[in-house]
Design a protein around this motif. Sequence first.
Motif, PDB file in Angstrom:
ATOM      1  N   UNK A 219      34.671  -2.627  24.220  1.00 59.24           N
ATOM      2  CA  UNK A 219      33.672  -3.473  23.553  1.00 59.24           C
ATOM      3  C   UNK A 219      32.502  -3.787  24.475  1.00 59.24           C
ATOM      4  N   UNK A 220      32.642  -3.476  25.774  1.00 63.64           N
ATOM      5  CA  UNK A 220      31.567  -3.732  26.741  1.00 63.64           C
ATOM      6  C   UNK A 220      30.746  -2.485  27.052  1.00 63.64           C
ATOM      7  N   UNK A 221      30.991  -1.397  26.339  1.00 66.97           N
ATOM      8  CA  UNK A 221      30.268  -0.153  26.612  1.00 66.97           C
ATOM      9  C   UNK A 221      28.763  -0.352  26.445  1.00 66.97           C
ATOM     10  N   UNK A 222      27.992   0.296  27.326  1.00 64.78           N
ATOM     11  CA  UNK A 222      26.538   0.252  27.226  1.00 64.78           C
ATOM     12  C   UNK A 222      26.070   1.521  26.509  1.00 64.78           C
ATOM     13  N   UNK A 223      25.222   1.337  25.508  1.00 65.64           N
ATOM     14  CA  UNK A 223      24.799   2.436  24.651  1.00 65.64           C
ATOM     15  C   UNK A 223      23.311   2.699  24.822  1.00 65.64           C
ATOM     16  N   UNK A 224      22.945   3.963  24.897  1.00 66.47           N
ATOM     17  CA  UNK A 224      21.552   4.355  25.063  1.00 66.47           C
ATOM     18  C   UNK A 224      21.150   5.281  23.925  1.00 66.47           C
ATOM     19  N   UNK A 225      20.021   4.980  23.303  1.00 72.55           N
ATOM     20  CA  UNK A 225      19.514   5.790  22.198  1.00 72.55           C
ATOM     21  C   UNK A 225      18.087   6.226  22.534  1.00 72.55           C
ATOM     22  N   UNK A 288      26.339  -6.095  20.208  1.00 74.33           N
ATOM     23  CA  UNK A 288      25.114  -6.908  20.216  1.00 74.33           C
ATOM     24  C   UNK A 288      23.943  -6.074  20.718  1.00 74.33           C
ATOM     25  N   UNK A 289      22.732  -6.506  20.385  1.00 72.14           N
ATOM     26  CA  UNK A 289      21.546  -5.731  20.734  1.00 72.14           C
ATOM     27  C   UNK A 289      21.372  -5.564  22.243  1.00 72.14           C
ATOM     28  N   UNK A 290      21.841  -6.549  23.034  1.00 76.09           N
ATOM     29  CA  UNK A 290      21.629  -6.445  24.478  1.00 76.09           C
ATOM     30  C   UNK A 290      22.493  -5.354  25.120  1.00 76.09           C
ATOM     31  N   UNK A 291      23.424  -4.786  24.360  1.00 74.18           N
ATOM     32  CA  UNK A 291      24.223  -3.677  24.885  1.00 74.18           C
ATOM     33  C   UNK A 291      23.687  -2.311  24.446  1.00 74.18           C
ATOM     34  N   UNK A 292      22.565  -2.326  23.741  1.00 76.05           N
ATOM     35  CA  UNK A 292      21.957  -1.079  23.268  1.00 76.05           C
ATOM     36  C   UNK A 292      20.538  -0.984  23.830  1.00 76.05           C
ATOM     37  N   UNK A 378      10.783  -1.706   9.978  1.00 71.45           N
ATOM     38  CA  UNK A 378      12.034  -2.463  10.060  1.00 71.45           C
ATOM     39  C   UNK A 378      12.719  -2.207  11.405  1.00 71.45           C
ATOM     40  N   UNK A 379      12.639  -0.976  11.856  1.00 69.17           N
ATOM     41  CA  UNK A 379      13.240  -0.628  13.146  1.00 69.17           C
ATOM     42  C   UNK A 379      12.530  -1.355  14.287  1.00 69.17           C
ATOM     43  N   UNK A 380      11.207  -1.421  14.233  1.00 70.54           N
ATOM     44  CA  UNK A 380      10.446  -2.165  15.248  1.00 70.54           C
ATOM     45  C   UNK A 380      10.890  -3.628  15.283  1.00 70.54           C
ATOM     46  N   UNK A 381      11.071  -4.195  14.101  1.00 70.08           N
ATOM     47  CA  UNK A 381      11.460  -5.599  13.994  1.00 70.08           C
ATOM     48  C   UNK A 381      12.863  -5.818  14.553  1.00 70.08           C
ATOM     49  N   UNK A 382      13.779  -4.906  14.259  1.00 72.17           N
ATOM     50  CA  UNK A 382      15.168  -5.050  14.717  1.00 72.17           C
ATOM     51  C   UNK A 382      15.279  -4.935  16.228  1.00 72.17           C
ATOM     52  N   UNK A 383      14.510  -4.033  16.811  1.00 70.41           N
ATOM     53  CA  UNK A 383      14.613  -3.778  18.244  1.00 70.41           C
ATOM     54  C   UNK A 383      13.655  -4.636  19.087  1.00 70.41           C
TER      55      UNK A 383
END
Length: 391
Positions: A219-225, A288-292, A378-383
């Motif tokens: 659950x602590x994995x860091x994700x990069x897109x 959570x967003x801080x992990x992406x 919407x993507x700009x707003x989410x990120x």
Amino acid sequence: MECSLSCYPSDFPSPAAFRKKLLLLFTMLLLWVYIFYSCTALCLSVPSLGQEEHGAARHRSGGAGISELKAKLLLRGQRQEAEDGPLARDELAFRSASRDLLQEDTIELTEESPTALSGHSLKPFDVNLSSYGAKKLPQAIIIGVKKGGTRALLEFLRVHPDIRAVGAEPHFFDRHYDKGMAWYKDLMPKTLDGQITMEKTPSYFVTKEVAARIYAMSKDAKLIVVVRDPVTRAISDYTQTLSKKPDIPSFESLTFKNRTTGLIDTSWSAIQIGIYAKHLENWLQYFPMHQILFVSGERLISDPAGELGKVQDFLGLKRIITDKHFYFNKTKGFPCLKKPEGSSKPHCLGKTKGRTHPNIDPEVVQRLRDFYRPFNMKFYQMTGQNFGWDN
């Protein structure tokens, strides 16, 4: 009382003879010391001789090397070099890149010489760090997106001495999940304490069940897109498919369900992948967003060091990869790692990267931009980031 020569026993040398013997002994001692230090200096001036013989013997004996403790000490020494100044950091980073470059993905990358770089070798230990440490499940994963720049990002990151990554795409969480976590872990490279294990599989971001599976692993994995203008990304996706299947329909015919009405076919994967907001909603159910971290594919080309700086910060690593490591390849149209000393070629992605896109009807491109615009907003707003695709 004066003593004549007759006072000394007949078997005892005279003072003059004694002094001569003592002087001779002292001279011989000085000569021996001189020879000893001369030999020592000579040995120190050619340290590689014994080491190369040792290296050959090590290969003949089946790879027996020095202890893991020495390997860890060597790594600490390299880290200390990285803190000593820019030159040391550059040398260390390039040495690390040669360590596992092209570890598995030899199809998409041009081969590099594994020799030490910048005139600096790993001697006196001369140890292959990949033989030490332990295999661990990844703490960070590049989950997307296809044709966004994920391969470039991974290869740039592998320059960092504290990152070890799988070369090929494992596709564990979307294709091979039934093989089990032990199978997945065995694919990973060995890492030492303080190093991060990474992998990249771009299809993860758009595969619905993957988010829950990665969460179950950590659950602590860091994700990069890595994201890119969805219109350009779709054309790039089509270009790749076209290179493998020249007889596929035109881009325009695949884009629309009905060209007359202008209805976009969202079932086509090249279109569907670019609806980033839709895919992100699924991931935010688990992470959570801080992990992406979202990396701009465009800025990865125009300012690779800047984007790499953000990634290193996100991973909690020292900023070792800087603009000194890159040059812009005008032929391919994207940045490459500078040519290290001892190698005949710079490290650049292979011929399958940087293909020339086919000409697409401008009207089709505009309709796609109109289609993606609300999803982009919407993507700009989410990120909380404006990637500038609609400017």
